[in-house]
Design a protein around this motif. Structure first.
Motif, PDB file in Angstrom:
ATOM      1  N   UNK A  58       1.043  -0.734   0.033  1.00  0.00           N
ATOM      2  CA  UNK A  58       0.195   0.187  -0.483  1.00  0.00           C
ATOM      3  C   UNK A  58       0.282   0.998   0.144  1.00  0.00           C
ATOM      4  N   UNK A  59       1.857   1.224   0.723  1.00  0.00           N
ATOM      5  CA  UNK A  59       2.866   2.404   0.952  1.00  0.00           C
ATOM      6  C   UNK A  59       3.305   2.679  -0.551  1.00  0.00           C
ATOM      7  N   UNK A  60       4.425   1.795  -0.730  1.00  0.00           N
ATOM      8  CA  UNK A  60       4.865   1.756  -2.220  1.00  0.00           C
ATOM      9  C   UNK A  60       4.482   1.891  -2.847  1.00  0.00           C
ATOM     10  N   UNK A  61       2.590   1.589  -3.137  1.00  0.00           N
ATOM     11  CA  UNK A  61       2.161   1.865  -4.242  1.00  0.00           C
ATOM     12  C   UNK A  61       1.523   3.380  -4.654  1.00  0.00           C
ATOM     13  N   UNK A  62       1.377   3.726  -2.973  1.00  0.00           N
ATOM     14  CA  UNK A  62       1.287   5.229  -2.520  1.00  0.00           C
ATOM     15  C   UNK A  62       2.229   5.780  -2.900  1.00  0.00           C
ATOM     16  N   UNK A  63       3.050   6.022  -2.551  1.00  0.00           N
ATOM     17  CA  UNK A  63       3.982   6.790  -2.860  1.00  0.00           C
ATOM     18  C   UNK A  63       4.381   6.987  -4.394  1.00  0.00           C
ATOM     19  N   UNK A  64       4.544   6.075  -4.996  1.00  0.00           N
ATOM     20  CA  UNK A  64       4.750   5.577  -6.825  1.00  0.00           C
ATOM     21  C   UNK A  64       3.646   6.426  -7.362  1.00  0.00           C
ATOM     22  N   UNK A  65       2.411   5.628  -7.120  1.00  0.00           N
ATOM     23  CA  UNK A  65       1.093   6.803  -7.473  1.00  0.00           C
ATOM     24  C   UNK A  65       1.484   8.133  -7.559  1.00  0.00           C
ATOM     25  N   UNK A  66       1.968   8.910  -6.445  1.00  0.00           N
ATOM     26  CA  UNK A  66       1.844   9.879  -6.154  1.00  0.00           C
ATOM     27  C   UNK A  66       2.475  10.626  -6.942  1.00  0.00           C
ATOM     28  N   UNK A  67       3.734  10.058  -6.997  1.00  0.00           N
ATOM     29  CA  UNK A  67       4.857  10.568  -7.577  1.00  0.00           C
ATOM     30  C   UNK A  67       4.160  10.923  -9.315  1.00  0.00           C
ATOM     31  N   UNK A  68       4.245   9.545  -9.908  1.00  0.00           N
ATOM     32  CA  UNK A  68       3.717  10.004 -11.467  1.00  0.00           C
ATOM     33  C   UNK A  68       2.555  10.803 -11.480  1.00  0.00           C
ATOM     34  N   UNK A  69       1.257  10.453 -10.406  1.00  0.00           N
ATOM     35  CA  UNK A  69       0.818  11.974 -10.509  1.00  0.00           C
ATOM     36  C   UNK A  69       0.415  13.051 -10.929  1.00  0.00           C
ATOM     37  N   UNK A  70       1.796  13.320  -9.882  1.00  0.00           N
ATOM     38  CA  UNK A  70       2.134  14.874 -10.383  1.00  0.00           C
ATOM     39  C   UNK A  70       3.387  15.426 -11.387  1.00  0.00           C
ATOM     40  N   UNK A  71       4.158  14.460 -11.563  1.00  0.00           N
ATOM     41  CA  UNK A  71       4.663  13.968 -12.465  1.00  0.00           C
ATOM     42  C   UNK A  71       3.579  14.359 -14.007  1.00  0.00           C
ATOM     43  N   UNK A  72       2.528  13.436 -13.873  1.00  0.00           N
ATOM     44  CA  UNK A  72       1.610  13.955 -14.884  1.00  0.00           C
ATOM     45  C   UNK A  72       0.717  15.112 -14.696  1.00  0.00           C
ATOM     46  N   UNK A  73       1.185  15.991 -13.663  1.00  0.00           N
ATOM     47  CA  UNK A  73       0.515  17.073 -13.833  1.00  0.00           C
ATOM     48  C   UNK A  73      -0.542  17.379 -13.616  1.00  0.00           C
ATOM     49  N   UNK A  74      -1.120  16.013 -13.241  1.00  0.00           N
ATOM     50  CA  UNK A  74      -3.352  16.347 -12.373  1.00  0.00           C
ATOM     51  C   UNK A  74      -2.902  17.205 -11.504  1.00  0.00           C
ATOM     52  N   UNK A  76      -5.586  17.269  -9.039  1.00  0.00           N
ATOM     53  CA  UNK A  76      -6.093  16.323  -7.723  1.00  0.00           C
ATOM     54  C   UNK A  76      -5.128  15.318  -7.250  1.00  0.00           C
ATOM     55  N   UNK A  77      -3.293  15.178  -7.379  1.00  0.00           N
ATOM     56  CA  UNK A  77      -2.337  14.586  -6.659  1.00  0.00           C
ATOM     57  C   UNK A  77      -2.882  14.381  -5.802  1.00  0.00           C
ATOM     58  N   UNK A  78      -2.770  14.663  -4.897  1.00  0.00           N
ATOM     59  CA  UNK A  78      -3.042  13.906  -3.178  1.00  0.00           C
ATOM     60  C   UNK A  78      -3.987  13.804  -3.131  1.00  0.00           C
ATOM     61  N   UNK A  79      -5.275  13.869  -3.398  1.00  0.00           N
ATOM     62  CA  UNK A  79      -6.309  12.836  -3.535  1.00  0.00           C
ATOM     63  C   UNK A  79      -6.487  11.614  -3.967  1.00  0.00           C
TER      64      UNK A  79
END
Length: 109
Positions: A58-74, A76-79
């Motif tokens: 869960x933690x690894x998926x959350x961190x990698x997803x957050x980095x990906x969402x931020x880099x993609x410029x979404x 609402x990336x924190x939510x």
């Protein structure tokens, strides 16, 4: 209603776990109780390892997803990161379900 009942039953089982284990221990023949205790200890260690492993996922998926969402410029990336982290507790399907909001937000940009 089901969720509330599940929480109540979980709390009850946590509070009375020692008496429940003592009851089941009484059902085992006295000469086999040592083997029963070893078996319960092995099961407890195994299940604890599974839960710990799922939380690490869960933690690894959350961190990698957050980095990906931020880099993609979404927007609402924190939510979306929180959603991906929480839903990844569900094995296999959690990752699929958590990708739906990310795709919807990405398609709107």
């Amino acid at each position: 209603f089901r969720f509330f009942i599940m929480l109540m039953l979980s709390a009850y089982l946590l509070i009375t776990a020692d008496s429940i284990f003592a009851f089941f221990r009484q059902l085992v023949r006295p000469d086999r109780r040592a083997a029963w205790d070893v078996l319960l200890h092995r099961i407890d260690r195994g299940l604890a390892g599974v839960v710990r492993g799922q939380l690490v996922i869960c933690v690894v998926n959350g961190v990698l997803s957050g980095v990906g969402f931020y880099l993609a410029g979404l927007e609402y990336w924190p939510i979306l990161t929180v959603i991906a982290t929480v839903l990844s507790i569900i094995p296999i399907f959690g990752a699929i379900i958590s990708s739906i909001p990310a795709v919807v937000v990405a398609l709107q940009n």
